[in-house]
Scaffold this motif. Sequence first.
Motif, PDB file in Angstrom:
ATOM      1  N   ILE A  20       9.633  32.849 -68.898  1.00 46.52           N
ATOM      2  CA  ILE A  20       9.070  34.174 -69.109  1.00 46.52           C
ATOM      3  C   ILE A  20       7.620  34.071 -69.584  1.00 46.52           C
ATOM      4  O   ILE A  20       6.753  34.793 -69.126  1.00 46.52           O
ATOM      5  CB  ILE A  20       9.911  34.967 -70.136  1.00 46.52           C
ATOM      6  N   ARG A  21       7.333  33.141 -70.512  1.00 40.87           N
ATOM      7  CA  ARG A  21       5.963  33.008 -71.013  1.00 40.87           C
ATOM      8  C   ARG A  21       5.014  32.545 -69.913  1.00 40.87           C
ATOM      9  O   ARG A  21       3.875  32.974 -69.857  1.00 40.87           O
ATOM     10  CB  ARG A  21       5.912  32.045 -72.190  1.00 40.87           C
ATOM     11  N   SER A  61       3.835  35.457 -67.800  1.00 40.14           N
ATOM     12  CA  SER A  61       2.789  36.302 -68.357  1.00 40.14           C
ATOM     13  C   SER A  61       1.433  35.618 -68.289  1.00 40.14           C
ATOM     14  O   SER A  61       0.422  36.288 -68.079  1.00 40.14           O
ATOM     15  CB  SER A  61       3.115  36.717 -69.781  1.00 40.14           C
ATOM     16  N   GLN A  78       0.314  36.062 -64.802  1.00 40.19           N
ATOM     17  CA  GLN A  78      -0.149  37.442 -64.638  1.00 40.19           C
ATOM     18  C   GLN A  78      -1.571  37.593 -65.170  1.00 40.19           C
ATOM     19  O   GLN A  78      -2.431  38.206 -64.519  1.00 40.19           O
ATOM     20  CB  GLN A  78       0.783  38.401 -65.362  1.00 40.19           C
ATOM     21  N   LEU A  79      -1.865  37.041 -66.333  1.00 41.98           N
ATOM     22  CA  LEU A  79      -3.204  37.146 -66.919  1.00 41.98           C
ATOM     23  C   LEU A  79      -4.249  36.468 -66.041  1.00 41.98           C
ATOM     24  O   LEU A  79      -5.334  37.008 -65.822  1.00 41.98           O
ATOM     25  CB  LEU A  79      -3.226  36.536 -68.317  1.00 41.98           C
ATOM     26  N   TRP A  92      -2.963  41.559 -74.197  1.00 42.89           N
ATOM     27  CA  TRP A  92      -1.576  41.138 -73.968  1.00 42.89           C
ATOM     28  C   TRP A  92      -0.736  41.299 -75.225  1.00 42.89           C
ATOM     29  O   TRP A  92       0.420  41.691 -75.155  1.00 42.89           O
ATOM     30  CB  TRP A  92      -1.593  39.692 -73.483  1.00 42.89           C
ATOM     31  N   THR A  93      -1.328  41.028 -76.399  1.00 42.96           N
ATOM     32  CA  THR A  93      -0.572  41.209 -77.635  1.00 42.96           C
ATOM     33  C   THR A  93      -0.469  42.680 -78.026  1.00 42.96           C
ATOM     34  O   THR A  93       0.501  43.078 -78.669  1.00 42.96           O
ATOM     35  CB  THR A  93      -1.210  40.423 -78.804  1.00 42.96           C
ATOM     36  N   PRO A 146       2.335  44.148 -74.563  1.00 37.02           N
ATOM     37  CA  PRO A 146       2.952  43.066 -73.783  1.00 37.02           C
ATOM     38  C   PRO A 146       3.613  43.597 -72.512  1.00 37.02           C
ATOM     39  O   PRO A 146       3.976  44.773 -72.438  1.00 37.02           O
ATOM     40  CB  PRO A 146       3.985  42.473 -74.736  1.00 37.02           C
ATOM     41  N   PRO A 147       3.749  42.724 -71.509  1.00 37.83           N
ATOM     42  CA  PRO A 147       4.433  43.143 -70.281  1.00 37.83           C
ATOM     43  C   PRO A 147       5.869  43.578 -70.580  1.00 37.83           C
ATOM     44  O   PRO A 147       6.451  43.190 -71.585  1.00 37.83           O
ATOM     45  CB  PRO A 147       4.427  41.867 -69.424  1.00 37.83           C
ATOM     46  N   TYR A 162       8.685  42.749 -69.532  1.00 37.99           N
ATOM     47  CA  TYR A 162       9.733  41.739 -69.647  1.00 37.99           C
ATOM     48  C   TYR A 162       9.628  40.925 -70.937  1.00 37.99           C
ATOM     49  O   TYR A 162      10.476  40.088 -71.197  1.00 37.99           O
ATOM     50  CB  TYR A 162       9.731  40.806 -68.429  1.00 37.99           C
ATOM     51  N   LEU A 163       8.613  41.179 -71.765  1.00 35.14           N
ATOM     52  CA  LEU A 163       8.490  40.508 -73.054  1.00 35.14           C
ATOM     53  C   LEU A 163       8.778  41.431 -74.224  1.00 35.14           C
ATOM     54  O   LEU A 163       8.804  40.979 -75.362  1.00 35.14           O
ATOM     55  CB  LEU A 163       7.081  39.930 -73.233  1.00 35.14           C
ATOM     56  N   LYS A 164       8.978  42.699 -73.971  1.00 39.95           N
ATOM     57  CA  LYS A 164       9.181  43.643 -75.063  1.00 39.95           C
ATOM     58  C   LYS A 164      10.538  43.421 -75.710  1.00 39.95           C
ATOM     59  O   LYS A 164      11.527  43.123 -75.042  1.00 39.95           O
ATOM     60  CB  LYS A 164       9.062  45.079 -74.556  1.00 39.95           C
TER      61      LYS A 164
END
Length: 171
Positions: free
Chosen positions: A2-3, A6, A9-10, A127-128, A131-132, A134-136
């Motif tokens: 998952i990380r 992201s 994505q960035l 991002w912080t 967050p996307p 899927y990270l919430k």
Amino acid sequence: MIRSLSFIQLFVILTVGYTGGVLLYRSIPSADFTLLVQLYDQRAVSDGSPSLVYQLLSVLSFYIVAAALALSGRTKWLVMMSGALKSVLFGLSSAYLLADGLKMTVYAGWWFPFQLAATLLVFFCCWTLSPPFYLKQPKKKKFSWRVPVLFAAAGLIVFFADKIVYKLTGG
């Protein structure tokens, strides 16, 4: 996994934004992008040294806009647009500098690395802040401003390091 998604994505947003800025400069050759480049980094347009306050506002404006957008639930989805806008301006300014005749060694040794680091720090801050999906976290946790403020502080450190190297290279 998952990380890594992201970070991918960035970097995709960074690449597309940078390329979009370069293509914007190349596709409209008659347009004068001096004002936009001057808003991003005034040193790229003029040989003189702009005021420190103006440069600090230019650097901090992306963090301030991202933080302001993150305050409301209705505008939280626009937070990454602040980073994407910085990426587009980064590409536009790069194309402007290279077309204006900046030496490649100065560009590769001074301008590009510092602007890339500053852009990445804005992306990480955004991002912080938002967050996307899927990270919430599923349950409501109290949001801490500590990490976004640390990224903004790191952005200021990069800014001052950029100023030092710019002065050392004869700027």
